[in-house]
Design a protein around this motif. Structure first.
Motif, short mmCIF file in Angstrom:
data_model
loop_
_atom_site.label_atom_id
_atom_site.label_comp_id
_atom_site.label_asym_id
_atom_site.label_seq_id
_atom_site.Cartn_x
_atom_site.Cartn_y
_atom_site.Cartn_z
N THR A 17 29.29 6.60 -17.96
CA THR A 17 27.93 7.06 -16.99
C THR A 17 27.82 6.49 -16.34
O THR A 17 27.90 6.35 -14.81
N ALA A 18 28.75 4.93 -16.28
CA ALA A 18 28.65 4.22 -15.23
C ALA A 18 29.88 4.55 -13.92
O ALA A 18 29.28 4.17 -13.09
N ASN A 19 30.60 5.44 -14.48
CA ASN A 19 31.50 6.21 -13.05
C ASN A 19 31.23 7.25 -12.69
O ASN A 19 31.07 7.80 -11.11
N TRP A 20 30.30 8.19 -13.53
CA TRP A 20 30.12 9.42 -12.67
C TRP A 20 28.52 9.69 -13.16
O TRP A 20 28.33 11.24 -12.65
N GLY A 21 27.91 9.33 -13.50
CA GLY A 21 26.24 9.27 -13.86
C GLY A 21 26.61 10.41 -14.98
O GLY A 21 27.86 10.65 -15.50
N ASP A 65 39.13 0.93 -8.84
CA ASP A 65 37.17 0.93 -8.78
C ASP A 65 36.78 1.92 -9.96
O ASP A 65 35.33 1.90 -10.25
N TYR A 66 37.86 2.09 -10.46
CA TYR A 66 37.01 2.96 -12.31
C TYR A 66 36.42 1.22 -13.17
O TYR A 66 36.67 -0.10 -13.49
N LYS A 67 34.89 1.76 -13.70
CA LYS A 67 34.61 0.62 -14.04
C LYS A 67 34.12 0.42 -15.91
O LYS A 67 34.51 1.57 -16.28
N LEU A 68 35.38 0.12 -16.00
CA LEU A 68 35.50 -0.66 -17.32
C LEU A 68 34.77 -1.15 -18.25
O LEU A 68 33.75 -1.99 -17.84
N PRO A 69 34.83 -0.46 -19.34
CA PRO A 69 33.74 -1.40 -20.45
C PRO A 69 34.21 -2.89 -20.23
O PRO A 69 35.51 -3.44 -20.14
#
Length: 382
Positions: A39-43, A334-338
């Protein structure tokens, strides 16, 4: 735009590979933590967080051109429990396939179906599990072929995986995508043996996919390493010495040669270490070939991967960072990681290598779907 369903989606690595050319209509995963990263990356408007056994055709909007399923590997892995497709986790393939057949009854099954899993799928239960998958796909009205693709052809990570690509039997596959027989590159002896062990009826529905080699040379491990990662600490000298003391003479020799190389060239040498149980003893195994070992999740009993960095004669070690693990899977920075290390490592270790998926898309998925759409447009015009 081409349309995608992504099952067992994890953090959306298939989406990452195809985001510019495919529209993801639906994604699904059972893990709340992985879904949060997705969700953080793609909705999350198209994401269903539930067991695939609870997914119904009504949950799937429209009609996808491709359904991708990286179903769980634990029961098929060579290091797993050996229960195969009868297992609770890898057995979710049957729930996925039931859903595909339900879509077929509604006249909206995907033209393409892609499955990804570990190499052990070919040998699980003496090949019977692989044959069961092939049998189900053929009975469902598809032709199919499989490839074993190592991510090391695209990234500095040793990660061989089995990819099964099935196409609706009514679809005319472009000739340039078809090979006359197996290639040494994508069809190793284990896959050929699995094919030859199947009944002739199943062999007649087989496709030897003609996949080109990647053009670009992959980066080396040293190119992906962070100088000062914030989420992991360098080991103390004592910890690094203890790690080296766990090595066999052969592995210790690798370190000595790396020290010699760093001293002679003045360049930093980077390698990786895995701790494994060998004959009842925990051993540290090193490699300095510019490629990391396969990322694995610690839930399977594997140790976390350790980086060993040598400058001149100074040897340092630490865990692989979150961002380094993501880079080894081909994810952009730019990929949002935990934020939690364990969650990020689990997310990447369970994922599919992004450039491998992109390569399949460019050279198999896109040409087939574009051909289908071109024929549909021509029929409409007529």
């Amino acid at each position: 735009m081409r349309a995608l369903y992504e099952f067992f989606s994890g953090g959306g690595m298939v989406r990452a590979a195809m985001r510019d050319e495919w529209n993801c209509l639906f994604a699904n995963d059972i893990s709340e933590k992985k879904a949060a990263a997705y969700t953080a990356n793609w909705g999350g408007e198209h994401l269903k967080i539930k067991n695939i056994t609870d997914i119904k055709p009504i949950d799937l909007p429209g009609r996808a051109d491709l359904a991708w399923a990286s179903f769980p590997c634990q029961d098929l892995s060579l290091a797993g429990n050996g229960v195969g497709l009868n297992g609770e986790r890898s057995g979710t393939f049957w729930a996925f396939w039931k859903l595909m057949m339900a879509l077929k009854k509604e006249g909206r099954n995907p033209s393409l179906i892609a499955l990804e899993n570990v190499y052990g799928t070919l040998t699980s239960h003496d090949g019977k599990d692989f044959e069961s998958i092939v049998r189900a796909i053929v009975a469902g009205g598809y032709r199919l072929g499989a490839m074993v693709i190592d991510a090391a052809r695209f990234l500095p990570q040793s990660r061989p995986r089995l990819f099964i690509v099935a196409v609706n039997a009514n679809v005319a596959v472009p000739e340039q995508l078809l090979a006359s027989g197996p290639s040494k590159t994508w069809h190793p002896s284990g896959l050929v043996h699995a094919f030859e062990s199947m009944p002739k009826r199943l062999q007649s529905r087989w496709i030897w996919w003609d996949l080109p080699l990647p053009v670009d040379k992959p980066k080396e491990l040293k190119d992906l390493i962070e100088d000062n990662p914030k989420d992991v600490q360098w080991h103390t000298k004592e910890e690094t010495k203890r790690l080296c003391s766990m090595m066999t003479p052969i592995n210790r020799l690798k370190v000595d040669r790396a020290i010699e190389q760093a001293s002679q060239t003045g360049e930093q040498v980077v390698g990786t270490i895995y701790r494994r149980m060998r004959q009842g003893l925990q051993r540290a195994e090193a490699r300095f070939d510019g490629v990391s070992g396969c990322l694995r999740t610690p839930s399977g009993g594997s140790s976390l991967q350790t980086i060993i960095v040598i400058n001149q004669k100074i040897v340092r070690s630490r865990l692989l960072s979150r961002r380094e693990a993501a880079r080894l899977m081909g994810l952009d920075d730019d990929y949002k990681l935990p934020e939690r290390y364990s969650e990020a490592y689990h997310l990447t270790g369970d994922g599919v290598a992004v450039p491998v998926v992109n390569h399949l898309a460019q050279h198999i998925f896109n040409p087939i779907i574009d051909t289908i759409k071109a024929i549909e447009l021509a029929d409409e015009a007529a």
